[in-house]
Motif scaffolding. Structure first.
Motif, PDB file in Angstrom:
ATOM      1  N   GLU A 237       0.862  -1.183   0.000  1.00 21.32           N
ATOM      2  CA  GLU A 237       0.000   0.000   0.000  1.00 21.32           C
ATOM      3  C   GLU A 237       0.900   1.236   0.000  1.00 21.32           C
ATOM      4  N   ILE A 238       0.740   2.079  -1.011  1.00 20.82           N
ATOM      5  CA  ILE A 238       1.518   3.321  -1.080  1.00 20.82           C
ATOM      6  C   ILE A 238       0.732   4.376  -0.305  1.00 20.82           C
ATOM      7  N   THR A 239       1.172   4.677   0.902  1.00 21.64           N
ATOM      8  CA  THR A 239       0.387   5.535   1.791  1.00 21.64           C
ATOM      9  C   THR A 239       0.788   7.001   1.726  1.00 21.64           C
ATOM     10  N   TYR A 240       1.951   7.280   1.138  1.00 26.16           N
ATOM     11  CA  TYR A 240       2.387   8.665   0.964  1.00 26.16           C
ATOM     12  C   TYR A 240       3.410   8.721  -0.151  1.00 26.16           C
ATOM     13  N   VAL A 241       3.296   9.725  -1.020  1.00 26.77           N
ATOM     14  CA  VAL A 241       4.344   9.953  -2.019  1.00 26.77           C
ATOM     15  C   VAL A 241       4.301  11.409  -2.466  1.00 26.77           C
ATOM     16  N   ASP A 242       5.488  12.021  -2.519  1.00 30.64           N
ATOM     17  CA  ASP A 242       5.641  13.333  -3.124  1.00 30.64           C
ATOM     18  C   ASP A 242       6.905  13.300  -3.969  1.00 30.64           C
ATOM     19  N   ASP A 243       7.483  14.435  -4.268  1.00 25.80           N
ATOM     20  CA  ASP A 243       8.632  14.457  -5.169  1.00 25.80           C
ATOM     21  C   ASP A 243       9.904  13.900  -4.533  1.00 25.80           C
ATOM     22  N   THR A 244       9.974  13.824  -3.212  1.00 22.60           N
ATOM     23  CA  THR A 244      11.216  13.419  -2.561  1.00 22.60           C
ATOM     24  C   THR A 244      11.090  12.246  -1.604  1.00 22.60           C
ATOM     25  N   MET A 245       9.878  11.904  -1.169  1.00 21.14           N
ATOM     26  CA  MET A 245       9.721  10.842  -0.173  1.00 21.14           C
ATOM     27  C   MET A 245       8.535   9.947  -0.509  1.00 21.14           C
ATOM     28  N   ARG A 246       8.682   8.667  -0.178  1.00 23.13           N
ATOM     29  CA  ARG A 246       7.601   7.702  -0.387  1.00 23.13           C
ATOM     30  C   ARG A 246       7.504   6.804   0.845  1.00 23.13           C
ATOM     31  N   ILE A 247       6.268   6.487   1.246  1.00 25.01           N
ATOM     32  CA  ILE A 247       6.030   5.603   2.382  1.00 25.01           C
ATOM     33  C   ILE A 247       5.091   4.489   1.942  1.00 25.01           C
ATOM     34  N   GLY A 248       5.387   3.275   2.349  1.00 21.26           N
ATOM     35  CA  GLY A 248       4.543   2.138   2.008  1.00 21.26           C
ATOM     36  C   GLY A 248       4.348   1.216   3.200  1.00 21.26           C
ATOM     37  N   ARG A 249       3.264   0.455   3.159  1.00 22.42           N
ATOM     38  CA  ARG A 249       2.979  -0.571   4.163  1.00 22.42           C
ATOM     39  C   ARG A 249       2.631  -1.856   3.429  1.00 22.42           C
ATOM     40  N   ASP A 250       3.212  -2.986   3.870  1.00 17.42           N
ATOM     41  CA  ASP A 250       2.976  -4.234   3.151  1.00 17.42           C
ATOM     42  C   ASP A 250       2.028  -5.154   3.922  1.00 17.42           C
ATOM     43  N   ASN A 251       1.733  -6.300   3.321  1.00 19.14           N
ATOM     44  CA  ASN A 251       0.786  -7.257   3.916  1.00 19.14           C
ATOM     45  C   ASN A 251       1.344  -7.946   5.155  1.00 19.14           C
ATOM     46  N   LYS A 252       2.627  -7.755   5.434  1.00 17.77           N
ATOM     47  CA  LYS A 252       3.229  -8.343   6.642  1.00 17.77           C
ATOM     48  C   LYS A 252       3.253  -7.354   7.801  1.00 17.77           C
ATOM     49  N   GLY A 253       2.693  -6.157   7.588  1.00 16.43           N
ATOM     50  CA  GLY A 253       2.648  -5.148   8.638  1.00 16.43           C
ATOM     51  C   GLY A 253       3.870  -4.258   8.710  1.00 16.43           C
ATOM     52  N   ASN A 254       4.755  -4.349   7.724  1.00 18.70           N
ATOM     53  CA  ASN A 254       5.975  -3.539   7.730  1.00 18.70           C
ATOM     54  C   ASN A 254       5.732  -2.147   7.158  1.00 18.70           C
ATOM     55  N   ILE A 255       6.526  -1.197   7.635  1.00 15.35           N
ATOM     56  CA  ILE A 255       6.538   0.174   7.125  1.00 15.35           C
ATOM     57  C   ILE A 255       7.858   0.411   6.416  1.00 15.35           C
ATOM     58  N   PHE A 256       7.792   1.097   5.280  1.00 16.09           N
ATOM     59  CA  PHE A 256       8.994   1.439   4.517  1.00 16.09           C
ATOM     60  C   PHE A 256       8.998   2.938   4.238  1.00 16.09           C
ATOM     61  N   ILE A 257      10.123   3.587   4.539  1.00 14.97           N
ATOM     62  CA  ILE A 257      10.297   4.999   4.210  1.00 14.97           C
ATOM     63  C   ILE A 257      11.466   5.095   3.237  1.00 14.97           C
ATOM     64  N   LEU A 258      11.216   5.703   2.082  1.00 11.21           N
ATOM     65  CA  LEU A 258      12.245   5.819   1.050  1.00 11.21           C
ATOM     66  C   LEU A 258      12.368   7.264   0.603  1.00 11.21           C
ATOM     67  N   GLU A 259      13.577   7.647   0.181  1.00 12.72           N
ATOM     68  CA  GLU A 259      13.797   8.960  -0.384  1.00 12.72           C
ATOM     69  C   GLU A 259      14.255   8.814  -1.831  1.00 12.72           C
ATOM     70  N   ARG A 260      13.836   9.741  -2.671  1.00  9.47           N
ATOM     71  CA  ARG A 260      14.233   9.674  -4.082  1.00  9.47           C
ATOM     72  C   ARG A 260      15.727   9.961  -4.182  1.00  9.47           C
ATOM     73  N   THR A 261      16.405   9.225  -5.076  1.00  8.82           N
ATOM     74  CA  THR A 261      17.841   9.378  -5.243  1.00  8.82           C
ATOM     75  C   THR A 261      18.194   9.304  -6.720  1.00  8.82           C
ATOM     76  N   THR A 262      19.361   9.830  -7.060  1.00  6.93           N
ATOM     77  CA  THR A 262      19.839   9.764  -8.444  1.00  6.93           C
ATOM     78  C   THR A 262      20.754   8.567  -8.661  1.00  6.93           C
ATOM     79  N   ASP A 263      20.978   7.755  -7.616  1.00  3.88           N
ATOM     80  CA  ASP A 263      21.805   6.554  -7.772  1.00  3.88           C
ATOM     81  C   ASP A 263      21.162   5.630  -8.805  1.00  3.88           C
ATOM     82  N   SER A 264      21.990   4.853  -9.484  1.00  4.48           N
ATOM     83  CA  SER A 264      21.467   3.925 -10.472  1.00  4.48           C
ATOM     84  C   SER A 264      21.982   2.524 -10.177  1.00  4.48           C
TER      85      SER A 264
END
Length: 264
Positions: A237-264
């Motif tokens: 479940e994508i619970t938050y997203v903007d130009d620099t940050m994204r937050i998700g929650r999965d079916n196992k109850g985990n939370i993920f916080i990610l930041e946008r990066t230029t790494d490849s």
């Protein structure tokens, strides 16, 4: 019996009342709103839902006008998240229950003010490369020992590359192994995703590999354990997203916080 009519007092025309917008409320310590936090001398963050709030804040030291919209509020909340996760090593080896609760409270504040409520309708917001900065997935106890993460193997960046044209998500977990030489490598997990709701995607595991082969030899015995931790299969479940940050929650109850990066 005669009745005497009472006439209200007449206010002189020269007398005028201040407009409500001109009234300033002196605050000596703090001013609070439901689900909000505001301090005159040390402002942190507070929630607002679709409106702009103007507060005239006056103390003995100074007077300031704070004009905050949703974007400003989210920026302040994100700054608080970065402060809270500092030193947690992405949460991979666990955090205290108080710290976990503090981070989750901030996450919920950000989710409540999500500027993209239907992220799967605008997947370009999700596309690209992201770096994991915190999650509730942990590697503890015997798992950490078996994977060598106590002694000679260090975890590097956790990256996620999302290709919306192909419907693919590639998770990359970087490692370095100390020995006679420093050995760098990575676990790559590729998965397919499909949209199942305005905010949810279903994820199917495709394949994985560890490179280089020397690093694979270190994990070979416990490869299923490693994959069991980082296999993304299920739903997200994508619970938050903007130009620099994204937050998700999965079916196992985990939370993920990610930041946008230029790494490849």
């Amino acid at each position: 019996m005669a009745t005497k009519l009472m006439q209200p007092p007449i206010i002189p025309a020269s007398h005028s009342f201040p407009q409500l917008s001109q009234i300033k409320i002196p605050l000596t310590s703090s001013f609070s709103l439901p689900n909000s936090k505001l301090n005159c001398t040390k402002f942190k963050h507070y929630l607002s839902s679709g409106f702009t709030l103007r507060v005239d804040c006056t103390t003995e030291e100074h007077s300031s006008d704070l004009l905050l919209n949703n974007e400003d509020i989210n920026s302040l909340t994100k700054s608080s998240i970065y402060n809270s996760i500092e030193g947690t090593n992405r949460g991979v080896f666990g955090v205290t229950s108080d710290k976990k609760r503090e981070i989750e409270d901030l996450v919920m504040e950000l989710e409540a003010n999500n500027p993209t409520p239907n992220p799967t309708h605008t997947l370009d917001k999700v596309s690209g490369c992201w770096k994991l900065i915190y999650s509730t997935i942990t590697i503890l106890g015997s798992k950490r020992t078996k994977l060598g993460l106590r002694d000679f193997i260090n975890l590097g960046d956790f990256l996620q590359i999302i290709d919306i044209a192909e419907g693919k998500a590639v998770n990359i977990i970087k490692f370095s192994a100390r020995g006679l030489i420093l050995l760098n490598g990575q676990l790559t997990v590729q998965a397919s995703f499909s949209v199942v709701s305005p905010s949810r995607v279903s994820i199917k595991y495709d394949n994985s590999q560890i490179t280089p082969e020397k690093l694979m030899n270190l994990f070979k015995k416990n490869y299923d354990l490693l994959l069991g931790i980082f296999n993304p299969e299920g739903w997200l479940e994508i619970t938050y997203v903007d130009d620099t940050m994204r937050i998700g929650r999965d079916n196992k109850g985990n939370i993920f916080i990610l930041e946008r990066t230029t790494d490849s």
